[in-house]
Scaffold this motif. Structure first.
Motif, PDB file in Angstrom:
ATOM      1  N   ILE A 104     111.541 -22.262  30.378  1.00  0.00           N
ATOM      2  CA  ILE A 104     110.150 -22.731  30.370  1.00  0.00           C
ATOM      3  C   ILE A 104     109.309 -21.913  29.389  1.00  0.00           C
ATOM      4  CG2 ILE A 104     108.044 -22.909  31.779  1.00  0.00           C
ATOM      5  CD1 ILE A 104     109.877 -23.531  34.177  1.00  0.00           C
ATOM      6  N   ALA A 105     109.581 -20.599  29.347  1.00  0.00           N
ATOM      7  CA  ALA A 105     108.801 -19.714  28.466  1.00  0.00           C
ATOM      8  C   ALA A 105     109.005 -20.050  26.986  1.00  0.00           C
ATOM      9  CB  ALA A 105     109.179 -18.261  28.726  1.00  0.00           C
ATOM     10  N   LEU A 106     110.152 -20.597  26.619  1.00  0.00           N
ATOM     11  CA  LEU A 106     110.403 -20.960  25.225  1.00  0.00           C
ATOM     12  C   LEU A 106     109.696 -22.249  24.823  1.00  0.00           C
ATOM     13  CD1 LEU A 106     114.213 -20.157  24.933  1.00  0.00           C
ATOM     14  CD2 LEU A 106     112.350 -18.953  23.794  1.00  0.00           C
ATOM     15  N   GLY A 107     109.236 -23.003  25.810  1.00  0.00           N
ATOM     16  CA  GLY A 107     108.601 -24.286  25.541  1.00  0.00           C
ATOM     17  C   GLY A 107     107.098 -24.182  25.347  1.00  0.00           C
ATOM     18  N   PRO A 108     106.404 -25.306  25.434  1.00  0.00           N
ATOM     19  CA  PRO A 108     104.957 -25.335  25.190  1.00  0.00           C
ATOM     20  C   PRO A 108     104.138 -24.572  26.223  1.00  0.00           C
ATOM     21  CG  PRO A 108     105.742 -27.464  25.993  1.00  0.00           C
ATOM     22  CD  PRO A 108     106.947 -26.641  25.711  1.00  0.00           C
TER      23      PRO A 108
ATOM     24  N   GLY B 179     104.809 -21.945  22.998  1.00  0.00           N
ATOM     25  CA  GLY B 179     104.011 -22.930  22.280  1.00  0.00           C
ATOM     26  C   GLY B 179     102.523 -22.688  22.412  1.00  0.00           C
ATOM     27  N   TRP B 180     102.126 -22.077  23.525  1.00  0.00           N
ATOM     28  CA  TRP B 180     100.706 -21.749  23.744  1.00  0.00           C
ATOM     29  C   TRP B 180     100.305 -20.518  22.934  1.00  0.00           C
ATOM     30  CZ3 TRP B 180      98.677 -17.641  27.054  1.00  0.00           C
ATOM     31  CH2 TRP B 180      97.289 -17.707  27.225  1.00  0.00           C
ATOM     32  N   LEU B 181     101.196 -19.513  22.913  1.00  0.00           N
ATOM     33  CA  LEU B 181     100.909 -18.292  22.154  1.00  0.00           C
ATOM     34  C   LEU B 181     101.058 -18.500  20.649  1.00  0.00           C
ATOM     35  CD1 LEU B 181     102.817 -15.718  24.410  1.00  0.00           C
ATOM     36  CD2 LEU B 181     100.332 -16.002  24.255  1.00  0.00           C
ATOM     37  N   TRP B 182     102.027 -19.314  20.256  1.00  0.00           N
ATOM     38  CA  TRP B 182     102.323 -19.534  18.838  1.00  0.00           C
ATOM     39  C   TRP B 182     102.589 -21.028  18.643  1.00  0.00           C
ATOM     40  CZ3 TRP B 182     107.603 -18.015  16.264  1.00  0.00           C
ATOM     41  CH2 TRP B 182     107.534 -18.249  14.883  1.00  0.00           C
ATOM     42  N   PRO B 183     101.532 -21.825  18.473  1.00  0.00           N
ATOM     43  CA  PRO B 183     101.672 -23.289  18.420  1.00  0.00           C
ATOM     44  C   PRO B 183     102.667 -23.776  17.380  1.00  0.00           C
ATOM     45  CG  PRO B 183      99.361 -22.671  18.599  1.00  0.00           C
ATOM     46  CD  PRO B 183     100.124 -21.403  18.374  1.00  0.00           C
ATOM     47  N   GLN B 184     102.790 -23.089  16.247  1.00  0.00           N
ATOM     48  CA  GLN B 184     103.704 -23.532  15.195  1.00  0.00           C
ATOM     49  C   GLN B 184     105.172 -23.380  15.576  1.00  0.00           C
ATOM     50  OE1 GLN B 184     101.277 -21.333  14.763  1.00  0.00           O
ATOM     51  NE2 GLN B 184      99.774 -22.309  13.389  1.00  0.00           N
ATOM     52  N   SER B 185     105.434 -22.583  16.626  1.00  0.00           N
ATOM     53  CA  SER B 185     106.829 -22.280  16.980  1.00  0.00           C
ATOM     54  C   SER B 185     107.606 -23.523  17.381  1.00  0.00           C
ATOM     55  CB  SER B 185     106.875 -21.265  18.125  1.00  0.00           C
ATOM     56  OG  SER B 185     106.328 -21.831  19.310  1.00  0.00           O
ATOM     57  N   GLN B 186     106.942 -24.458  18.052  1.00  0.00           N
ATOM     58  CA  GLN B 186     107.668 -25.628  18.541  1.00  0.00           C
ATOM     59  C   GLN B 186     108.187 -26.485  17.388  1.00  0.00           C
ATOM     60  OE1 GLN B 186     108.113 -25.790  22.196  1.00  0.00           O
ATOM     61  NE2 GLN B 186     107.506 -23.754  21.505  1.00  0.00           N
TER      62      GLN B 186
ATOM     63  N   SER C  41     115.149 -28.265  29.365  1.00  0.00           N
ATOM     64  CA  SER C  41     114.290 -28.540  30.521  1.00  0.00           C
ATOM     65  C   SER C  41     112.946 -27.844  30.364  1.00  0.00           C
ATOM     66  CB  SER C  41     114.972 -28.070  31.817  1.00  0.00           C
ATOM     67  OG  SER C  41     116.203 -28.736  32.009  1.00  0.00           O
ATOM     68  N   GLY C  42     112.971 -26.598  29.843  1.00  0.00           N
ATOM     69  CA  GLY C  42     111.726 -25.856  29.632  1.00  0.00           C
ATOM     70  C   GLY C  42     110.830 -26.511  28.604  1.00  0.00           C
ATOM     71  N   LEU C  43     111.432 -27.058  27.560  1.00  0.00           N
ATOM     72  CA  LEU C  43     110.650 -27.738  26.533  1.00  0.00           C
ATOM     73  C   LEU C  43     110.038 -29.033  27.062  1.00  0.00           C
ATOM     74  CD1 LEU C  43     113.112 -27.068  23.618  1.00  0.00           C
ATOM     75  CD2 LEU C  43     110.739 -26.312  23.654  1.00  0.00           C
ATOM     76  N   ARG C  44     110.623 -29.576  28.130  1.00  0.00           N
ATOM     77  CA  ARG C  44     110.061 -30.776  28.764  1.00  0.00           C
ATOM     78  C   ARG C  44     109.038 -30.423  29.843  1.00  0.00           C
ATOM     79  NH1 ARG C  44     116.003 -33.580  29.424  1.00  0.00           N
ATOM     80  NH2 ARG C  44     116.138 -34.507  27.338  1.00  0.00           N
ATOM     81  N   THR C  45     108.973 -29.146  30.205  1.00  0.00           N
ATOM     82  CA  THR C  45     108.059 -28.691  31.259  1.00  0.00           C
ATOM     83  C   THR C  45     106.776 -28.190  30.621  1.00  0.00           C
ATOM     84  OG1 THR C  45     109.941 -28.036  32.628  1.00  0.00           O
ATOM     85  CG2 THR C  45     107.798 -27.118  33.222  1.00  0.00           C
ATOM     86  N   GLN C  46     105.658 -28.809  30.950  1.00  0.00           N
ATOM     87  CA  GLN C  46     104.370 -28.448  30.367  1.00  0.00           C
ATOM     88  C   GLN C  46     103.415 -28.044  31.489  1.00  0.00           C
ATOM     89  OE1 GLN C  46     102.950 -31.321  27.446  1.00  0.00           O
ATOM     90  NE2 GLN C  46     105.027 -32.080  27.127  1.00  0.00           N
ATOM     91  N   VAL C  47     103.463 -26.743  31.812  1.00  0.00           N
ATOM     92  CA  VAL C  47     102.622 -26.234  32.901  1.00  0.00           C
ATOM     93  C   VAL C  47     101.151 -26.491  32.616  1.00  0.00           C
ATOM     94  CG1 VAL C  47     101.983 -24.160  34.198  1.00  0.00           C
ATOM     95  CG2 VAL C  47     104.363 -24.504  33.494  1.00  0.00           C
TER      96      VAL C  47
ATOM     97  N   SER D 198     107.226 -39.253  35.273  1.00  0.00           N
ATOM     98  CA  SER D 198     106.527 -38.866  34.050  1.00  0.00           C
ATOM     99  C   SER D 198     106.792 -37.396  33.743  1.00  0.00           C
ATOM    100  CB  SER D 198     105.021 -39.076  34.236  1.00  0.00           C
ATOM    101  OG  SER D 198     104.516 -38.149  35.188  1.00  0.00           O
ATOM    102  N   PRO D 199     106.508 -36.949  32.505  1.00  0.00           N
ATOM    103  CA  PRO D 199     106.641 -35.518  32.189  1.00  0.00           C
ATOM    104  C   PRO D 199     105.799 -34.632  33.097  1.00  0.00           C
ATOM    105  CG  PRO D 199     106.484 -36.786  30.162  1.00  0.00           C
ATOM    106  CD  PRO D 199     106.220 -37.746  31.284  1.00  0.00           C
ATOM    107  N   THR D 200     104.633 -35.118  33.522  1.00  0.00           N
ATOM    108  CA  THR D 200     103.781 -34.318  34.415  1.00  0.00           C
ATOM    109  C   THR D 200     104.419 -34.161  35.788  1.00  0.00           C
ATOM    110  OG1 THR D 200     101.789 -35.065  33.265  1.00  0.00           O
ATOM    111  CG2 THR D 200     101.488 -34.124  35.455  1.00  0.00           C
ATOM    112  N   LEU D 201     104.947 -35.250  36.351  1.00  0.00           N
ATOM    113  CA  LEU D 201     105.626 -35.149  37.648  1.00  0.00           C
ATOM    114  C   LEU D 201     106.891 -34.309  37.515  1.00  0.00           C
ATOM    115  CD1 LEU D 201     105.755 -35.845  40.607  1.00  0.00           C
ATOM    116  CD2 LEU D 201     106.827 -38.034  40.019  1.00  0.00           C
ATOM    117  N   PHE D 202     107.569 -34.418  36.388  1.00  0.00           N
ATOM    118  CA  PHE D 202     108.727 -33.563  36.103  1.00  0.00           C
ATOM    119  C   PHE D 202     108.326 -32.093  36.208  1.00  0.00           C
ATOM    120  CE2 PHE D 202     111.224 -31.065  33.060  1.00  0.00           C
ATOM    121  CZ  PHE D 202     112.527 -31.396  33.398  1.00  0.00           C
ATOM    122  N   THR D 203     107.178 -31.733  35.619  1.00  0.00           N
ATOM    123  CA  THR D 203     106.690 -30.345  35.674  1.00  0.00           C
ATOM    124  C   THR D 203     106.391 -29.925  37.103  1.00  0.00           C
ATOM    125  OG1 THR D 203     105.759 -30.493  33.443  1.00  0.00           O
ATOM    126  CG2 THR D 203     104.852 -28.798  34.887  1.00  0.00           C
TER     127      THR D 203
END
Length: 411
Positions: free
Chosen positions: A42-46, A50-57, A304-310, A379-384
């Motif tokens: 999850i930490a590798l995803g948005p 992705g929040w700390l370094w938006p260009q990383s994704q 899975s982490g990249l699909r999880t958007q807390v 949905s991605p939100t329910l997935f999260t």
């Protein structure tokens, strides 16, 4: 200019090291390493990187790279499901079936009904959480996802606390085995129903998959037993036998994908069909765990982490939805399991421990959620929301067992 292959290899190295570091760190606090590995994904995803370094994704995980990583994760998932089937030892069921079956059915039925009721509420309250055209498929999927227990994580928790050989541990592992079998049957039915659009249309997929399971049991299992006996006489396990097992798991996944269920079921069924000869099982587990848990499964965590958007949980309604998911998941599983355990004569302390242990969802829940997301019923939100539920319910088990006096002996 870095090629796509180079990016994939760099990402693969990053994912393997990062998820294992977080898993090892979390393990110091008495939690199963899988919790840290999921958090690492999850930490590798948005949600964090992705929040700390938006260009990383875009730099690390663009669409082309993601496609390649997804293929690697699917292979890891196939071998992981084979490993789950391999770990479900029928010997655990001897003499414990009556109580374990009652406890498991209650532990599935109550969260299944509550989960389906919650999904129906979401259809009215937050319909964007269940975007599929077939509302019933989404409702059934939600109930199934609530009813699952993570057999592999549970086995490791019991092993860490030296409970696996105790009467309580044997009952728990039997309940988890029955729960897993029923859970995968339910999921197979939901997936085939979702793909066909009607209960009648789902029947051919289930019939063909059942025929494949019978074929594995009565044709391929005796053949594997004969090969295994040949190598047992030679006091060695040949490379050909190992190659046939790996190839069989992959081809079995292809069969159930073609029947219209899902490829994970084929790998799972093939694991169940492998003869329970000690050296063979131990060698398979050793080789598969080393490859899957170290190399392939971390990629599944990352995907899975990249699909999880807390960050998508950004309003009071979604926070209430998360609270509702947690309440239904925890109360349904615990109360159903605890009540039947007490009714079956289990002491209060052991019944409570059984209830908390069966609440463990872990990696198995992630597998199911990724299936739901891929077929479009959540949905991605329910997935999260459901990923967070899986993390919380699994992380709860250790501290609650400690409070009951079942300390982590391995810590």
């Amino acid at each position: 200019m870095i090629s796509t292959l180079s990016k994939v290899l760099i990402d693969l190295a990053l994912i393997i090291v990062f998820t294992k570091l977080i898993g090892g760190f979390i393990g110091r606090f008495g939690q199963p390493p899988v919790i840290g590995e999921i958090i690492g994904g999850i930490a590798l995803g948005p949600s964090l990187l992705g929040w700390l370094w938006p260009q990383s994704q875009n730099l690390l995980f663009n669409a082309e790279v993601m496609h390649q990583l997804d293929l690697i994760s699917q292979l890891g998932l196939i071998l992981f499901m084979f490993l789950i089937g391999l770990e479900l030892n029928p010997a655990h069921l001897r003499g414990k079936i009556p109580l374990a079956s009652r406890v498991s059915i209650a532990g599935i039925l109550l969260p299944l009904l509550l989960g389906a009721a919650l999904a129906r509420g979401f259809e009215i309250w937050l319909p964007e959480l269940l975007p599929g055209e077939n509302q019933l498929a989404g409702i059934l999927f939600m109930g199934t996802a609530m009813a699952i227990t993570a057999f592999p994580v549970l086995a490791r928790i019991l092993r860490d606390r030296q409970l696996l050989t105790k009467p309580l541990g044997q009952l728990v592992i039997t309940c988890a085995a029955v729960d897993d079998l029923l859970g995968w049957v339910l999921l197979a039915a939901v997936v085939s129903f979702s793909r066909s659009g009607s209960p009648l249309g789902a029947l051919p997929a289930l019939v063909y998959t059942s025929l494949w399971a019978v074929t594995l049991l009565f044709v391929l299992r005796p053949l594997m037993a004969r090969l295994e006996a040949h190598y047992r006489k030679a006091k060695r396990l040949g490379p050909l036998l190992m190659a046939l097992v790996f190839a069989g798991a992959i081809l079995s996944a292809v069969v159930t994908e073609q029947t219209g269920v899902h490829y994970i079921f084929g790998a799972f069924l093939f694991g169940l069909a492998i003869p329970r000869y000690g050296p063979l099982i131990r060698r398979l587990q050793l080789h598969i765990e080393e490859i899957v848990l170290t190399l392939l499964l971390p990629v599944f965590f990352a995907i899975s982490g990249l699909r999880t958007q807390v960050g998508s949980i950004n309003g009071p309604q979604l926070f209430w939805a998360l609270a509702a998911v947690l309440l239904v998941a925890i109360a349904g599983k615990f109360l159903g399991t605890w009540a039947l355990a007490r009714q079956g004569g289990l002491p209060q302390k052991e019944a409570v421990a059984l209830g908390w242990l069966m609440n463990t969802r872990g990696l198995t829940e992630l597998v199911i959620l990724n299936v739901g997301l891929s077929i479009g019923v959540i949905s991605p939100t329910l997935f999260t929301l459901m990923v967070l539920m899986a993390l919380i319910t699994t992380a709860m088990a250790g501290p609650l067992l400690h409070q009951l006096g079942y300390s982590n002996k391995a810590a």
